[in-house]
Design an enzyme around this catalytic site. Structure first.
Site, PDB file in Angstrom:
ATOM      1  N   LYS A  83       0.850  -1.204   0.000  1.00 34.61           N
ATOM      2  CA  LYS A  83       0.000   0.000   0.000  1.00 34.61           C
ATOM      3  C   LYS A  83       0.882   1.249   0.000  1.00 34.61           C
ATOM      4  O   LYS A  83       1.968   1.245   0.609  1.00 34.61           O
ATOM      5  CB  LYS A  83      -0.872  -0.071   1.260  1.00 34.61           C
ATOM      6  CG  LYS A  83      -1.938   0.985   1.414  1.00 34.61           C
ATOM      7  CD  LYS A  83      -2.789   0.643   2.644  1.00 34.61           C
ATOM      8  CE  LYS A  83      -3.863   1.674   2.916  1.00 34.61           C
ATOM      9  NZ  LYS A  83      -4.716   1.291   4.073  1.00 34.61           N
ATOM     10  N   SER A 158      -9.723   1.152   3.239  1.00 36.23           N
ATOM     11  CA  SER A 158      -8.863   1.988   2.428  1.00 36.23           C
ATOM     12  C   SER A 158      -7.819   1.189   1.626  1.00 36.23           C
ATOM     13  O   SER A 158      -7.269   1.722   0.671  1.00 36.23           O
ATOM     14  CB  SER A 158      -8.171   3.021   3.320  1.00 36.23           C
ATOM     15  OG  SER A 158      -7.263   2.397   4.199  1.00 36.23           O
ATOM     16  N   SER A 182      -9.531  -1.441   7.505  1.00 38.41           N
ATOM     17  CA  SER A 182      -9.058  -1.191   6.138  1.00 38.41           C
ATOM     18  C   SER A 182      -8.340  -2.344   5.457  1.00 38.41           C
ATOM     19  O   SER A 182      -8.075  -2.273   4.257  1.00 38.41           O
ATOM     20  CB  SER A 182      -8.147   0.039   6.118  1.00 38.41           C
ATOM     21  OG  SER A 182      -8.934   1.174   5.946  1.00 38.41           O
TER      22      SER A 182
HETATM   23  N1  GLN Z   1     -12.970   3.053   6.849  1.00 37.01           N
HETATM   24  C1  GLN Z   1     -12.330   3.442   8.075  1.00 37.01           C
HETATM   25  C2  GLN Z   1     -12.039   4.918   8.066  1.00 37.01           C
HETATM   26  O1  GLN Z   1     -12.323   5.544   7.092  1.00 37.01           O
HETATM   27  C3  GLN Z   1     -11.104   2.619   8.284  1.00 37.01           C
HETATM   28  C4  GLN Z   1      -9.874   3.198   7.739  1.00 37.01           C
HETATM   29  C5  GLN Z   1      -8.647   2.389   8.056  1.00 37.01           C
HETATM   30  O2  GLN Z   1      -8.701   1.335   8.683  1.00 37.01           O
HETATM   31  N2  GLN Z   1      -7.511   2.927   7.633  1.00 37.01           N
HETATM   32  O3  GLN Z   1     -11.554   5.446   9.016  1.00 37.01           O
END
Ligand code: GLN
Length: 506
Positions: A83, A158, A182
């Protein structure tokens, strides 16, 4: 020479085997993956940078080591991708943000060092939501990642680039980061195995910080077995991350090679995620309850449990993660790090304009919320209040796990969202996150395992959460399930013919 489709359909463990017995070389495998990326990335938008020349050079060096009997590990010569919030020395690390568009990493993250020490080949960097804030990669500077099962839908987020890349066979495994779901959520939407290790299992040195008390790096793979192989490379204490722990870095394969049975195992079903008011969409409810009966058919005993604080977990997560983000992202001011505006008359304006131009709307929303939370006082949105929910959830989950082998819960209440039509509002996005945040909030390990598909083949993951030290056991139980019930073949547009759970001995 096999075509790239054949090679890219193979699970990681099969690639290791063929490297080991000389049936394939790292140059052949790496070349196949580069061909796969060349053929598919323009429609999926998963990679933001591909290191083709360097990857082939690393593959050649690996082949030379193997010929000389000096392979560094079983994964020496295996390609992978990470990532774009993980630092790779002398390469861009953008976090899919205009703020870091030109940022060149001055050093390798500890996980990158570990991959290099194992001899692995780095294919490139993967798309994500801006600073990992989002659930669909729609906040990315590069635009959303498309889901290999249905190009009109999001791959999730994400770590959407990591999920799509593995699902489409553009890397045999990928690293993502999980703050509040995420890794788990895109794994569920892309039909791959995603692992969020217990907090402290993997060093975050060189992972761009979002919310430091929650962030953790984890792998996305074709199978639980593959995930265990990668965990053996990346887990371990690191003097550069004081939260990392050696006691959690055990041999993740030990229980795999001695397969566990699900017979008589007890799994808790938190009623807060399975009852009608939990808001599961009918298709997910149907798909996952059928999956539960498959767990039972393997001898698992399912018991109803309750985690009352789960209903407020997404709220607590929002407050805590935003407050920590407001602190962590203060460093992007155009002086120490990040985009500097060309339009300012004084210092104050330079800060304001640089941050105003550099951050996208969702990041700004969180920074404003986070700043308000950090203001403190007796406001109802207090940091301390959110911490109390977090602690209560940990206590509740720990109590329940005293008498269960694991918790089974949905990962996401809906199928992957459509990228056509209007964007979801922020509150509806948060509702979608509520089953993804408990592992992050409690620090407990969790696995998202492909367990069901809708009629058109769209995948759904089942979340499996356990005690802090039990990730090897969770992976072994997931492996037992996926071997008995592999995913249906032939249902995806980018069908490569692989299915989860094929039996391969390492
Ligand atoms: N969808 C969650 C957020 O927007 C998780 C994001 C993550 O785990 N980086 O915060």
């Amino acid at each position: 020479m096999e075509t790239w489709r054949t090679i890219c359909a193979m699970p990681l463990v099969e690639l290791c085997k063929r490297l080991g017995n000389g049936q394939l070389s790292s140059v052949e495998i790496t070349g196949a993956y580069l061909a796969s990326i060349g053929a598919q990335n323009s429609s999926l938008n998963a990679y933001v940078d591909v290191y083709d020349q360097e990857a082939l050079a690393q593959a050649k060096a690996s082949d030379a080591r193997r010929r000389a009997g000096q392979a560094l590990s079983p994964l020496d010569g295996i390609p992978m991708a990470v990532k774009d919030n993980i630092l790779v020395k002398d390469r861009r690390c953008t976090c899919a943000s205009r703020m870091l568009q030109d940022f060149i990493a001055p050093y390798d993250a500890t996980v990158i060092g570990r991959l290099r020490t194992a001899g692995m080949v780095l294919l490139g960097k993967l798309n994500m939501d801006e600073f990992a804030m989002g659930s669909s990669t729609q906040t990315s500077l590069y635009g959303p990642v498309r889901n290999p099962w249905d190009l009109k839908r999001s791959a999730g987020g994400s770590s959407g680039g990591s999920g799509a890349t593995v699902a489409a066979g553009m890397a045999p495994c990928a690293l993502g980061s999980d703050t509040g779901g995420s890794v788990l959520q895109p794994a569920s939407h892309c039909g791959v195995v995603g692992v969020r290790p217990a907090y402290g299992t993997v060093s975050r040195y060189g992972l761009v910080a979002f919310a430091s008390s929650l962030d953790q790096i984890g792998p996305l793979c074709k199978s639980a077995y593959d995930a265990a192989l990668v965990m053996n490379v990346i887990a371990g204490a690191d003097s550069k991350d004081a939260t990392s722990r050696e006691d959690l870095a055990v041999d993740f394969l030990a229980e795999m090679n001695n397969p566990v049975s699900l017979e008589g195992r007890i799994f808790g079903l938190p009623r807060e995620c399975w009852e009608p008011e939990s808001g599961l969409s009918p298709v997910v409810f149907h798909g996952l309850t059928e999956a539960l009966s498959r767990w039972q058919s393997l001898g698992a005993r399912l018991v109803r449990v309750s985690l009352p604080s789960l209903t407020r977990a997404a709220w607590a997560y929002d407050l805590l993660s935003s407050a920590q983000a407001a602190s962590n992202l203060a460093r992007y001011d155009g002086v120490r790090y990040g985009h500097r505006s060309g339009d300012y008359r004084n210092l104050g304006e330079m800060y304001r304009h640089s941050r105003g131009e550099g951050f996208g709307p969702e990041v700004k929303r969180r920074l404003i919320l986070g700043a308000a939370v950090l203001e403190g006082g007796n406001s109802p949105v207090s940091y301390a209040g959110a911490q109390r929910i977090r602690k209560a959830l940990f206590r509740e989950a720990s109590d329940v796990l005293e008498s269960c082998d694991g918790l089974l819960m949905p990962v996401v209440p809906t199928l992957a969202r459509s990228l056509e039509g209007k964007e979801d509002s922020v509150p509806s996005l948060c509702r979608g996150d509520r089953f993804g945040v408990p592992a992050g909030l409690t620090g407990l390990p969790a696995v998202s395992l492909p367990c069901a598909q809708d009629r058109s083949g769209l995948p759904m993951g089942m979340g499996l959460m356990g005690k802090r030290e039990n990730l090897p056991r969770l992976l072994a139980m997931a492996y037992a399930y996926e071997r008995a019930f592999p995913m249906a073949e032939g249902t995806r547009p980018h069908d490569l013919g692989w299915k989860g759970g094929e039996r391969h001995e390492a």
